[in-house]
Structures are given as structure tokens and as C-alpha cells.
Design a protein around this motif. Sequence first.
Motif, short mmCIF file in Angstrom:
data_model
loop_
_atom_site.label_atom_id
_atom_site.label_comp_id
_atom_site.label_asym_id
_atom_site.label_seq_id
_atom_site.Cartn_x
_atom_site.Cartn_y
_atom_site.Cartn_z
N ASP A 1 0.79 -1.22 0.00
CA ASP A 1 0.00 0.00 0.00
C ASP A 1 0.83 1.28 0.00
OD1 ASP A 1 0.94 0.22 2.58
OD2 ASP A 1 -1.01 -0.05 3.53
N GLY A 2 2.12 1.19 -0.24
CA GLY A 2 2.98 2.37 -0.23
C GLY A 2 3.61 2.61 1.13
N ARG A 3 2.88 2.35 2.20
CA ARG A 3 3.43 2.51 3.54
C ARG A 3 4.07 1.21 4.02
NH1 ARG A 3 -0.06 5.03 7.94
NH2 ARG A 3 -0.08 2.83 8.33
N TRP A 4 3.55 0.07 3.56
CA TRP A 4 4.04 -1.23 3.98
C TRP A 4 4.30 -2.11 2.77
CZ3 TRP A 4 5.47 -2.23 8.81
CH2 TRP A 4 4.99 -1.39 9.81
N ARG A 5 5.36 -2.90 2.83
CA ARG A 5 5.67 -3.88 1.79
C ARG A 5 5.85 -5.23 2.47
NH1 ARG A 5 5.90 -2.32 -3.34
NH2 ARG A 5 7.42 -3.91 -3.79
N ARG B 1 6.86 -7.93 7.05
CA ARG B 1 6.37 -6.68 6.46
C ARG B 1 7.26 -5.55 6.96
NH1 ARG B 1 0.78 -5.17 7.25
NH2 ARG B 1 0.99 -4.19 5.23
N HIS B 2 7.55 -4.61 6.08
CA HIS B 2 8.41 -3.48 6.44
C HIS B 2 7.80 -2.21 5.84
CE1 HIS B 2 9.71 -5.37 2.72
NE2 HIS B 2 10.25 -4.23 2.33
N GLY B 3 7.93 -1.10 6.58
CA GLY B 3 7.32 0.12 6.07
C GLY B 3 7.54 1.32 6.95
N LEU B 4 6.62 2.30 6.77
CA LEU B 4 6.71 3.61 7.42
C LEU B 4 8.05 4.25 7.08
CD1 LEU B 4 5.15 2.67 10.89
CD2 LEU B 4 3.98 3.54 8.85
N GLU C 1 16.22 -7.81 -0.09
CA GLU C 1 16.20 -6.34 0.01
C GLU C 1 14.88 -5.86 0.60
OE1 GLU C 1 18.94 -4.80 -0.62
OE2 GLU C 1 19.97 -6.31 -1.79
N LEU C 2 14.97 -4.93 1.55
CA LEU C 2 13.79 -4.28 2.11
C LEU C 2 13.69 -2.91 1.44
CD1 LEU C 2 14.22 -5.14 5.92
CD2 LEU C 2 13.26 -6.53 4.09
N THR C 3 12.94 -2.85 0.36
CA THR C 3 12.96 -1.64 -0.46
C THR C 3 11.64 -0.90 -0.45
OG1 THR C 3 12.36 -2.92 -2.41
CG2 THR C 3 14.69 -2.52 -2.06
#
Length: 178
Positions: A24-28, A125-128, A61-63
Motif C-alpha cells: 500500500d505504499g506505507r508497507w511492503r 512486512r516493512h514500512g513507514l 532487500e527491504l525496499t
Amino acid sequence: MSRVGGALVAVALMGSAWADGKQDGRWRQLNAEACTPLTENEQARLPATWKPYLSATRRCELTEPGAKSQVALITVFALSFYEGKPATAPWEDFPRPLLVDEEFRPVGGISELFPWDQPATLTLRHGLWKGGIPQEIRVHVDNPAVSGPYDLPVLRWDASQRQYRSVDGPTPRKRRTS
């Protein structure tokens, strides 16, 4: 079916969930299929405890969409390691996954193997995002054992220390009895 063979089926079924995770753009959601083998230089920079597992070690990769990766997860893919080994092969004491920055300096880690740590599968999940760095990393463990699924402690980026820090303890989820 062997311990590893059954897990292959479980991971294969989960593959589409990783690939189609909410973006969603905030979380991948980390897609295990996008992880790549380490370069020789990266392999040489790992501690000696990683050496027996280098052929199965991957960089994930956490991109942020459209940005250069600044954080990666280095982890042993246990299923790859056990491929071709007898079903009776003992479970190894694998090194815990590392989070590294763009210079391959350790900036944190998680306590279980991604994407599979017998008998559990992990969803990361990674984000913010801030400056191309995910400010939080969340890991859900889908555990078929009696104890059930749970979440690992949330990791939050500490910019002053250039490290990920745990912000809470594990939060086991209660199994439904119905």
C-alpha cells in the motif's frame, strides 16, 4: 512425506501470498522469491558460523517503491540447505538472520529464519519509510504447532544509533477453538 518435503509444499503454497502481499505504499511484504545469493565479497564478510550454510544464504532487500535499497535481510533458506539431504538429516543450529545496511554493516536481526524455520513459515512486512529506510519491521510466524501463530517483537529504526531496536515482546495469538 518427510519433514522437509512437507515444508516444501507449505512454502510453495505460501509463495503466492508473499508475492501478492499488500503493497500500500506505507508497507511492503517481503517476497522470498526475490531474495538472491550473496556475492563472494558479502560471503567473506559474514562470521565463521555462516560458512557451512553459504550456498543456502540469501540477501532479501527491504525496499521502498522506486528507491534504492538501504536495508537487507541476510538469512539461511533452510529448505535450500536441506535439498538433496536425507529426510533423517538433523536440524542444524543455523545462524539467526541479520539486517544489514547498504555497506553490509549489521543493523539488527530477527530471531527466526525467514522464510521457513521448522515447522513455521514467516511473513515479514516493512514500512513507514523515512529517507529510504523502513522505520518498522514486523514479522508474523504461522506456526502449525499447538502453541499456534504469533508475532515477533516489532523492530523500530533508531536513527541516532543506526540500529533496529525491539519495541515489545512476542505477542502469541490465541488459537480459535471453534
